[in-house]
Design a protein around this motif. Sequence first.
Motif, PDB file in Angstrom:
ATOM      1  N   UNK A  97      39.280  41.277  37.099  1.00 14.34           N
ATOM      2  CA  UNK A  97      39.148  42.248  38.188  1.00 14.34           C
ATOM      3  C   UNK A  97      40.306  43.245  38.175  1.00 14.34           C
ATOM      4  N   UNK A  98      41.522  42.735  38.030  1.00 13.20           N
ATOM      5  CA  UNK A  98      42.695  43.618  38.035  1.00 13.20           C
ATOM      6  C   UNK A  98      42.696  44.522  36.803  1.00 13.20           C
ATOM      7  N   UNK A  99      42.514  43.945  35.626  1.00 11.81           N
ATOM      8  CA  UNK A  99      42.552  44.731  34.403  1.00 11.81           C
ATOM      9  C   UNK A  99      41.383  45.712  34.327  1.00 11.81           C
ATOM     10  N   UNK A 100      40.190  45.268  34.743  1.00 10.30           N
ATOM     11  CA  UNK A 100      39.035  46.164  34.727  1.00 10.30           C
ATOM     12  C   UNK A 100      39.210  47.336  35.677  1.00 10.30           C
ATOM     13  N   UNK A 123      33.304  48.162  23.983  1.00  8.80           N
ATOM     14  CA  UNK A 123      32.977  47.460  22.737  1.00  8.80           C
ATOM     15  C   UNK A 123      33.064  45.941  22.846  1.00  8.80           C
ATOM     16  N   UNK A 124      34.116  45.362  23.426  1.00  9.82           N
ATOM     17  CA  UNK A 124      34.170  43.884  23.458  1.00  9.82           C
ATOM     18  C   UNK A 124      32.969  43.246  24.145  1.00  9.82           C
ATOM     19  N   UNK A 125      32.419  43.902  25.191  1.00 11.05           N
ATOM     20  CA  UNK A 125      31.321  43.305  25.947  1.00 11.05           C
ATOM     21  C   UNK A 125      30.022  43.261  25.163  1.00 11.05           C
ATOM     22  N   UNK A 181      36.354  41.721  30.461  1.00 13.50           N
ATOM     23  CA  UNK A 181      36.955  42.777  31.285  1.00 13.50           C
ATOM     24  C   UNK A 181      36.130  44.061  31.259  1.00 13.50           C
ATOM     25  N   UNK A 182      35.513  44.441  30.125  1.00 16.80           N
ATOM     26  CA  UNK A 182      34.678  45.650  30.134  1.00 16.80           C
ATOM     27  C   UNK A 182      33.536  45.623  31.144  1.00 16.80           C
ATOM     28  N   UNK A 183      33.020  44.441  31.492  1.00 18.20           N
ATOM     29  CA  UNK A 183      31.959  44.373  32.498  1.00 18.20           C
ATOM     30  C   UNK A 183      32.489  44.854  33.851  1.00 18.20           C
ATOM     31  N   UNK A 184      33.672  44.384  34.218  1.00 14.51           N
ATOM     32  CA  UNK A 184      34.294  44.837  35.468  1.00 14.51           C
ATOM     33  C   UNK A 184      34.621  46.320  35.375  1.00 14.51           C
ATOM     34  N   UNK A 185      35.134  46.735  34.227  1.00 11.99           N
ATOM     35  CA  UNK A 185      35.443  48.154  34.018  1.00 11.99           C
ATOM     36  C   UNK A 185      34.219  49.030  34.263  1.00 11.99           C
TER      37      UNK A 185
END
Length: 308
Positions: A97-100, A123-125, A181-185
């Motif tokens: 959550x924080x990083x995204x 890309x990672x997601x 993290x990309x999902x949250x982003x």
Amino acid sequence: MTTASTARRPRGRSPLHGGRFGLLAVLPFIAFMLLFAVYPLTQVVRMALSHVEIQNGAFIWDFGTLANFARMFDDALAMSSAVTTAVFIAATVPLTLVLGTLLAVLVDRSALFGPIARNIALWPAVVAPVVVSLIWLLILSPTVGVLNRVLIDVGLPPQGWLGSEAGAMLSIILVDVWHWTPVVFLLVYTALKGIDDQLLEAARVDGATERQIFWRIVLPLLAPALAAAALIRLVMGVKAFDEMYLLTRGGPGDATTLVSLHIRNVFFDRLELGYGAAFSLAVVLFVIVVLLVSVVVRRTVRQGGAAA
């Protein structure tokens, strides 16, 4: 009679808009849910309430027992896997959550590199969990891992990242955070794009600093997206399996055995189908309860805000 019936029919309304067509339209979805959701769930419930054995290639059912549910509290590994999963979720959900959110804010404010960073951040997601596991195995491997090679080059001793209990737990947390993290982003970035720029400009005209704008305007407006992201990550944390199984197999010992790995071991290694179904059902019910409680809390908060 024909003329009167025609006169009573509303003009411009196709017979396809009737209730019969609507029912026919959703029948494939209903059939799909009954076949691939409801029926398997009823079988899991039936199996959880039974003692099931495989004899001569056939299932032998002894229905009508709650012993499988009572056994969960006597299974030390089941309780240990629940605690490990709770620790895993408590670490990965806040971090993503924080990083995204931080990544979304930085990309949103970067006019030059924003479009490029937005595409790279996703890309990672989209990488398959098996590929993610292979990538991080090549990074964390004690013999051929890139990370240990870097440590050796700078004069530091190599580390057994996956060989110790603490190192293995930190490793799977790192891999999960990097992967999801990309999902949250994506959720937060979409919510950021929905904020009215005039609202932010009005705050700047009134003398608000960028920090005040973020904490008092932007972050409250992002609360629904963050809540949705937290729920998604919670569910993903409960069912996390691929990376952990391929990287550590739940080891060393049982240090990284999450509930999903324990369920897999009970079903496929120990062939205790009834107990495995009961434990799976307990996990599913826990997730459902958490989701229902979150929905009730969100509606209560919204009603309270509307009343205020």
